[in-house]
Design an enzyme around this catalytic site. Sequence first.
Site, mmCIF file in Angstrom:
data_model
loop_
_atom_site.group_PDB
_atom_site.id
_atom_site.type_symbol
_atom_site.label_atom_id
_atom_site.label_comp_id
_atom_site.label_asym_id
_atom_site.label_seq_id
_atom_site.Cartn_x
_atom_site.Cartn_y
_atom_site.Cartn_z
ATOM 1 N N HIS A 235 53.139 6.248 87.846
ATOM 2 C CA HIS A 235 52.012 6.873 88.534
ATOM 3 C C HIS A 235 51.616 6.114 89.790
ATOM 4 O O HIS A 235 50.471 6.209 90.242
ATOM 5 C CB HIS A 235 50.815 6.982 87.588
ATOM 6 C CG HIS A 235 51.083 7.799 86.369
ATOM 7 N ND1 HIS A 235 50.357 7.688 85.206
ATOM 8 C CD2 HIS A 235 52.029 8.747 86.119
ATOM 9 C CE1 HIS A 235 50.825 8.521 84.296
ATOM 10 N NE2 HIS A 235 51.841 9.180 84.830
ATOM 11 N N GLU A 265 60.635 14.965 87.534
ATOM 12 C CA GLU A 265 60.785 13.555 87.906
ATOM 13 C C GLU A 265 62.264 13.198 87.851
ATOM 14 O O GLU A 265 62.964 13.533 86.893
ATOM 15 C CB GLU A 265 59.956 12.669 86.976
ATOM 16 C CG GLU A 265 58.469 13.027 87.020
ATOM 17 C CD GLU A 265 57.634 12.296 85.990
ATOM 18 O OE1 GLU A 265 58.164 11.362 85.335
ATOM 19 O OE2 GLU A 265 56.452 12.652 85.823
ATOM 20 N N GLU A 361 61.116 12.402 78.893
ATOM 21 C CA GLU A 361 61.027 11.605 80.117
ATOM 22 C C GLU A 361 61.194 10.108 79.839
ATOM 23 O O GLU A 361 60.241 9.332 79.964
ATOM 24 C CB GLU A 361 59.708 11.871 80.845
ATOM 25 C CG GLU A 361 58.458 11.806 79.978
ATOM 26 C CD GLU A 361 57.186 12.025 80.776
ATOM 27 O OE1 GLU A 361 57.012 11.385 81.822
ATOM 28 O OE2 GLU A 361 56.364 12.851 80.338
#
Length: 424
Positions: A235, A265, A361
Site C-alpha cells: 500500500h 496487482e 495475492e
Amino acid sequence: MPALERPNVVDYRNNGKRPKPTFSAAEMQRRQDNIRGWMARSNVDACLFTSYHNICYLSDFLYCYFGRKYGLVITQKGATSVSAAIDGGQPARRTFGDNVTYTDWSKENYFTAVQGLVKGAKRIGIEFDHVNLDFRKQLQDALPGVDFVDVAAPSMRMRMIKSSEEIKHITKMTRIADIGGAAVVEATTVGIPEHEVALHSTQAMVREIARVFPNAELMDTWTWFQSGVNTDGAHNPVTSRKIRRGDILSLNCFPMVAGYYVALERTLFAETASKEHLRLWEVNCHVHDEGKKLLVPGAKCSEVAKALNDIYASHDLLKYRTFGYGHSFGVLCHYYGREGGLELREDCDTVLEPGMVVSMEPMIMIPEGQKGAGGYREHDILVITEKGNRNITGFPYGPDHLIVPASPGPTRSKAVKSARKRKK
C-alpha cells in the site's frame, strides 16, 4: 431583533430526479430484508448503520464523511438514510429508501434525526466495530434506556455471499482493472516518474467507468505504481521517483464504482531482470498458480494459507511473506470496510462457499541489500462456484509477459492487447 429560527432537519427528498441505481430494487430489497430477518430472530427493534460499507451496501448511498456523522436506520417498516445538509439532495437521490437531512445549526441535530426514526425502540443494532467511545456515549445520552446490540458481525456474514447482480458488477470492474494494467505497461519507460504512469492508468480506468456505468458517480478510482525500494509495501503511495533500468516495479490498479473496488496487482521489471529476481518472481507466480487451485467450495481459509506456506518454506522464503494470501471482495476500499471473516490467513477458519468472491495475492518482500531485493505480488479475483472457481481477472503475469521493453515490442503489446480484447 429576535433570533432567526433554524430547523434541526430539512427535506431535500424532491431536489431532483433519482438516477438509475446501481442494483435492481429486488436486489436492494433482498439486502434490507435479510437485516430485518436477523432483527426478528434477535428481538431487535431497529438498526442504526453508520459505516461506509454497510450504508452503501444496504442503501446504494456512499457518503463523504468530512467530519460529519451519517446513518441508515432500518426498521421492519422502512429504511431511511440520515445525511448532512452540506450534501444537498444527493443522498436522498441515491438512497434506496427514505432520507432525512440534518442541519449544522447544532451538533445535536444528527441525534435529533435519529431519535425521530427509532421512537419506541428498546433494542437497537449498531456497528460495534465502527462506533467509537465518544459516539457510543452520545448515542446512550440521546437514546436513554436503549439496549445496544452488535449488528456488525451478522451483517458482515450476509455481505460475504454475493448475489448474481453483485458478481456481474464486480466482473465488469475487473475488466476495467485490466485496462488500467494495460495503461501502466503502455506508460512504463525508463526515466518516467511513478506518478505519470499512475495518472495514465487512472485516467484510462475512469474514462472506461464513465462509458460502462453512465449513471455512476465517478470517484475514488486510483492506481498505485511503485518502483525499486517503493515496491516493499503493498500500500505504498505513489512518488515522483523515476524508473531505472532493471527496476522491479509493482502495478496496482483499483477501479471503484458505487463503493465496490476491485484490484489488479502485478510484478513488472523495467527492460531487464537479474537472475535472482527472475527466480524469486517465478516462485511467487508458482504460489499464485497453486493458490488459485485451492479456492474451491469446502476449502478452509486457514488450510489454504498453510498449504501455500509450505511452498514458500520449501524455497526458504516463508520469512519474507508480509501478509495473508487474499480476502473477500465486495463493498470495500482502502479507507473503509472489509469482510474480516473471509481472509486467507492461518487464523481464519471460514469455509469457502459458492457466491463468495476472493482474491489470491501472494507477496514476498526481499529487503534492500540482498540479491533480488523488492516486493513481488500477483493478484487475481476469483468467484467461488459450485464446482470450483471462476477467475475474472484476465491480465497476464510473470516473466514471459511483464519485463517491459525499452520501446513498444512483442512483450509490451501482448500484455496490452490482452486487456484491450476484454474491452470489446
